[in-house]
Design a protein around this motif. Structure first.
Motif, mmCIF file in Angstrom:
data_model
loop_
_atom_site.group_PDB
_atom_site.id
_atom_site.type_symbol
_atom_site.label_atom_id
_atom_site.label_comp_id
_atom_site.label_asym_id
_atom_site.label_seq_id
_atom_site.Cartn_x
_atom_site.Cartn_y
_atom_site.Cartn_z
ATOM 1 N N ARG A 161 -15.045 -2.037 -25.778
ATOM 2 C CA ARG A 161 -13.650 -2.403 -25.983
ATOM 3 C C ARG A 161 -12.778 -1.152 -25.925
ATOM 4 N NH1 ARG A 161 -9.440 -3.242 -29.517
ATOM 5 N NH2 ARG A 161 -8.398 -5.271 -29.308
ATOM 6 N N TYR A 162 -11.699 -1.259 -25.181
ATOM 7 C CA TYR A 162 -10.762 -0.133 -25.101
ATOM 8 C C TYR A 162 -9.391 -0.649 -24.696
ATOM 9 C CZ TYR A 162 -8.439 4.120 -23.635
ATOM 10 O OH TYR A 162 -7.526 5.140 -23.502
ATOM 11 N N ASN A 163 -8.381 -0.152 -25.398
ATOM 12 C CA ASN A 163 -6.980 -0.471 -25.128
ATOM 13 C C ASN A 163 -6.390 0.664 -24.302
ATOM 14 O OD1 ASN A 163 -4.171 -0.902 -25.272
ATOM 15 N ND2 ASN A 163 -4.289 -1.726 -27.350
ATOM 16 N N LEU A 164 -5.804 0.360 -23.169
ATOM 17 C CA LEU A 164 -5.247 1.387 -22.288
ATOM 18 C C LEU A 164 -4.125 2.188 -22.943
ATOM 19 C CD1 LEU A 164 -5.216 -0.434 -18.834
ATOM 20 C CD2 LEU A 164 -6.500 1.637 -19.418
ATOM 21 N N LEU A 165 -3.609 1.731 -24.062
ATOM 22 C CA LEU A 165 -2.598 2.493 -24.789
ATOM 23 C C LEU A 165 -3.210 3.571 -25.675
ATOM 24 C CD1 LEU A 165 -0.017 -0.241 -25.880
ATOM 25 C CD2 LEU A 165 -0.199 1.011 -23.732
ATOM 26 N N ASP A 166 -4.527 3.529 -25.833
ATOM 27 C CA ASP A 166 -5.210 4.519 -26.668
ATOM 28 C C ASP A 166 -5.489 5.791 -25.872
ATOM 29 O OD1 ASP A 166 -5.176 2.751 -28.771
ATOM 30 O OD2 ASP A 166 -7.206 1.999 -28.407
ATOM 31 N N ASP A 167 -6.013 6.797 -26.557
ATOM 32 C CA ASP A 167 -6.359 8.083 -25.952
ATOM 33 C C ASP A 167 -7.806 8.019 -25.468
ATOM 34 O OD1 ASP A 167 -7.219 10.731 -25.474
ATOM 35 O OD2 ASP A 167 -5.790 11.543 -26.908
ATOM 36 N N HIS A 187 -9.720 10.191 -23.940
ATOM 37 C CA HIS A 187 -10.534 11.355 -24.273
ATOM 38 C C HIS A 187 -10.988 11.301 -25.727
ATOM 39 C CE1 HIS A 187 -12.050 15.424 -23.862
ATOM 40 N NE2 HIS A 187 -11.426 15.757 -24.983
ATOM 41 N N ALA A 188 -10.077 10.910 -26.621
ATOM 42 C CA ALA A 188 -10.414 10.810 -28.044
ATOM 43 C C ALA A 188 -11.456 9.732 -28.302
ATOM 44 C CB ALA A 188 -9.155 10.527 -28.864
ATOM 45 N N HIS A 189 -11.523 8.739 -27.410
ATOM 46 C CA HIS A 189 -12.497 7.660 -27.546
ATOM 47 C C HIS A 189 -13.824 7.994 -26.860
ATOM 48 C CE1 HIS A 189 -10.392 4.099 -29.355
ATOM 49 N NE2 HIS A 189 -9.393 4.932 -29.208
ATOM 50 N N GLY A 190 -13.960 9.227 -26.390
ATOM 51 C CA GLY A 190 -15.212 9.649 -25.786
ATOM 52 C C GLY A 190 -15.405 9.193 -24.359
ATOM 53 N N LEU A 191 -14.339 8.779 -23.697
ATOM 54 C CA LEU A 191 -14.431 8.368 -22.302
ATOM 55 C C LEU A 191 -14.260 9.587 -21.401
ATOM 56 C CD1 LEU A 191 -12.273 5.122 -22.469
ATOM 57 C CD2 LEU A 191 -14.740 5.231 -22.095
ATOM 58 N N GLY A 192 -14.887 9.535 -20.241
ATOM 59 C CA GLY A 192 -14.744 10.605 -19.278
ATOM 60 C C GLY A 192 -15.827 11.671 -19.454
ATOM 61 N N PRO A 193 -15.896 12.630 -18.497
ATOM 62 C CA PRO A 193 -15.075 12.627 -17.287
ATOM 63 C C PRO A 193 -15.631 11.661 -16.240
ATOM 64 C CG PRO A 193 -16.529 14.514 -17.265
ATOM 65 C CD PRO A 193 -16.766 13.824 -18.581
ATOM 66 N N PHE A 194 -14.734 11.180 -15.369
ATOM 67 C CA PHE A 194 -15.111 10.206 -14.349
ATOM 68 C C PHE A 194 -14.843 10.744 -12.950
ATOM 69 C CE2 PHE A 194 -14.145 7.541 -18.069
ATOM 70 C CZ PHE A 194 -15.338 6.839 -18.169
ATOM 71 N N ASP A 195 -15.679 10.310 -12.011
ATOM 72 C CA ASP A 195 -15.481 10.657 -10.606
ATOM 73 C C ASP A 195 -14.504 9.709 -9.925
ATOM 74 O OD1 ASP A 195 -17.582 12.842 -10.269
ATOM 75 O OD2 ASP A 195 -18.763 11.201 -11.133
ATOM 76 N N ILE A 196 -14.469 8.464 -10.399
ATOM 77 C CA ILE A 196 -13.501 7.498 -9.865
ATOM 78 C C ILE A 196 -13.159 6.483 -10.943
ATOM 79 C CG2 ILE A 196 -15.342 6.069 -8.856
ATOM 80 C CD1 ILE A 196 -13.290 5.380 -6.596
ATOM 81 N N ILE A 197 -11.888 6.150 -11.002
ATOM 82 C CA ILE A 197 -11.410 5.164 -11.965
ATOM 83 C C ILE A 197 -10.785 4.001 -11.207
ATOM 84 C CG2 ILE A 197 -9.793 4.682 -13.847
ATOM 85 C CD1 ILE A 197 -9.998 7.620 -14.652
ATOM 86 N N PHE A 198 -11.275 2.807 -11.477
ATOM 87 C CA PHE A 198 -10.659 1.591 -10.967
ATOM 88 C C PHE A 198 -9.807 1.010 -12.100
ATOM 89 C CE2 PHE A 198 -13.982 2.214 -7.985
ATOM 90 C CZ PHE A 198 -13.654 1.509 -6.837
ATOM 91 N N CYS A 199 -8.503 0.969 -11.874
ATOM 92 C CA CYS A 199 -7.577 0.401 -12.862
ATOM 93 C C CYS A 199 -6.616 -0.490 -12.082
ATOM 94 C CB CYS A 199 -6.826 1.516 -13.604
ATOM 95 S SG CYS A 199 -5.785 0.940 -14.967
ATOM 96 N N ARG A 200 -7.103 -1.659 -11.715
ATOM 97 C CA ARG A 200 -6.435 -2.470 -10.710
ATOM 98 C C ARG A 200 -5.783 -3.720 -11.305
ATOM 99 N NH1 ARG A 200 -9.690 -4.660 -6.885
ATOM 100 N NH2 ARG A 200 -7.970 -4.507 -5.418
ATOM 101 N N ASN A 201 -4.554 -3.952 -10.860
ATOM 102 C CA ASN A 201 -3.841 -5.197 -11.166
ATOM 103 C C ASN A 201 -3.633 -5.434 -12.661
ATOM 104 O OD1 ASN A 201 -3.877 -6.025 -8.290
ATOM 105 N ND2 ASN A 201 -6.076 -6.229 -8.642
ATOM 106 N N VAL A 202 -3.449 -4.353 -13.391
ATOM 107 C CA VAL A 202 -3.093 -4.471 -14.814
ATOM 108 C C VAL A 202 -1.774 -3.781 -15.114
ATOM 109 C CG1 VAL A 202 -4.472 -2.440 -15.473
ATOM 110 C CG2 VAL A 202 -3.906 -4.143 -17.183
ATOM 111 N N LEU A 203 -1.493 -2.665 -14.435
ATOM 112 C CA LEU A 203 -0.270 -1.907 -14.710
ATOM 113 C C LEU A 203 0.986 -2.651 -14.279
ATOM 114 C CD1 LEU A 203 -1.432 1.703 -13.778
ATOM 115 C CD2 LEU A 203 -1.400 0.599 -16.005
#
Length: 271
Positions: free
Chosen positions: A194-200, A202-218
Motif C-alpha cells: 500500500r502506498y499513497n502517491l502523496l506520501d514520500d 524515499h521515506a517509505h523505502g521505495l526506490g531506486p528504480f530503473d523505470i516507473i510506470f505511473c499511468r492514467n492516475v495523474l
C-alpha cells in the motif's frame, strides 16, 4: 448531499488522496458512496458525510477513498508502453545495470494488478536473456481492496478477455471455476504494498528504480499535486531511469525534474 457536506468531502478527498472532485460529479459520488451508507444502515450519502465529520472514523475514511478512486485498468493497456519496454527500454536498462544484474520496476497506482502482471509476462517472455538477473517489480496502490485483488491474482473471464493474448492466458494463468488465476511463477516476481502517491516514496523505502510506470492516475490530480508527485518520483529513480505516463499525461510545463524524450509519447527521462 448539501453544499457543506460536498465541500467537506471534496477537501477530505484532496487531502487524503489528491483526488479533485467537482459539483458536476455529484452523481458519481452518490453512486459510489451509497453502498457504504447502506452497509452502515444509513439512509443517504449526506448523512454518511455528516457522521464522518462528527466521528472522523478512520475505517470509513479509507472506505470512502477506496470507493472514489477510479480503478479502470486492463492487461497490456494501450499496447505501446509494453512494446517499447520490451524492444527498447529493457535492453538499454540491461546495459546500464549489467554489473549488478539487478532491475527494479515500479508500477504505481497498480489498481487490481493487470499492469504489473503485464510487465511480469513481458519479462518472462524474454527468457533466457534475463537468466541470472534479479528482477523486482514493486506494485503499489492506495486501495487495500484493489491490492487484495491484485495479490490474489484472480480474474474473471471478462477481465482476461481485455487485452490479454490467448497464448499468454494459457501459459501464465490457471483456470478456476469462475475465471482464471495467475500462476505462482508470475506472482512471485511482484511485491505488492500500500502506498499513497502523496506520501514520500524515499521515506517509505521505495526506490531506486530503473523505470516507473505511473499511468492514467495523474489526470485526476490538479497541477500542484502533479508537480509534487513528479518531484517525489524523480528522487527514487536511477540517473538513467525512465518515467512512463498515460497517453494524455505529460511533465511539460509542470516539472523540471524530467525531460521529454525526442519522438516519444508518454515517456520521459530525468533532466
Amino acid at each position: 448531499m448539501n453544499s457543506s457536506e460536498f465541500e467537506y468531502l471534496k477537501q477530505m478527498l484532496y487531502e487524503r488522496s489528491g483526488l479533485v472532485v467537482t459539483p458536476e460529479k455529484g452523481y458519481l459520488i452518490e453512486s459510489r458512496l451509497m453502498p457504504i451508507a447502506r452497509r452502515r444502515g444509513i439512509e443517504n450519502v449526506g448523512t454518511l458525510i455528516e457522521e464522518l465529520r462528527r466521528t472522523r472514523d478512520e475505517n470509513t475514511l479509507v472506505q470512502i477513498v477506496d470507493a472514489m478512486t477510479t480503478n479502470e485498468t486492463l492487461f497490456f493497456r494501450d499496447g505501446w508502453p509494453f512494446e517499447r519496454f520490451r524492444s527498447n527500454l529493457l535492453p538499454e536498462i540491461m546495459e546500464k545495470t549489467k554489473a549488478s544484474r539487478r532491475i527494479r520496476i515500479w508500477s504505481a497506482a497498480c489498481s487490481s494488478g493487470q499492469e504489473p502482471y503485464s510487465l511480469a509476462m513481458t519479462m518472462a517472455e524474454m527468457d533466457p536473456a534475463l537468466t541470472g538477473w534479479q528482477i523486482e517489480i514493486v506494485a503499489t496502490d492506495i486501495s487495500d481492496a484493489m491490492l487484495a485483488r491484485a495479490q490474489a491474482g484472480r480474474y474473471s473471464v471478462f477481465e482476461v478477455s481485455r487485452g490479454l493474448p490467448e497464448p499468454m492466458l494459457q501459459k501464465y494463468f490457471e483456470p478456476e471455476k469462475d475465471g482464471w488465476r495467475v500462476k505462482d511463477r508470475l506472482r512471485s516476481m511482484i511485491s505488492f504494498r500500500r502506498y499513497n502517491l502523496l506520501d514520500d516514496a524515499h521515506a517509505h523505502g521505495l526506490g531506486p528504480f530503473d523505470i516507473i510506470f505511473c499511468r492514467n492516475v495523474l489526470i485526476y490530480f490538479d497541477e500542484a499535486t502533479r508537480r509534487r508527485v513528479f518531484s517525489d518520483l524523480a528522487k527514487v529513480m536511477r540517473p538513467w531511469g525512465y518515467l512512463c505516463l498515460g497517453g494524455a499525461e505529460t511533465v511539460v510545463g509542470i516539472s523540471d525534474a524530467f525531460r521529454v524524450l525526442p519522438g516519444e509519447r508518454g515517456l520521459f527521462g530525468l533532466s
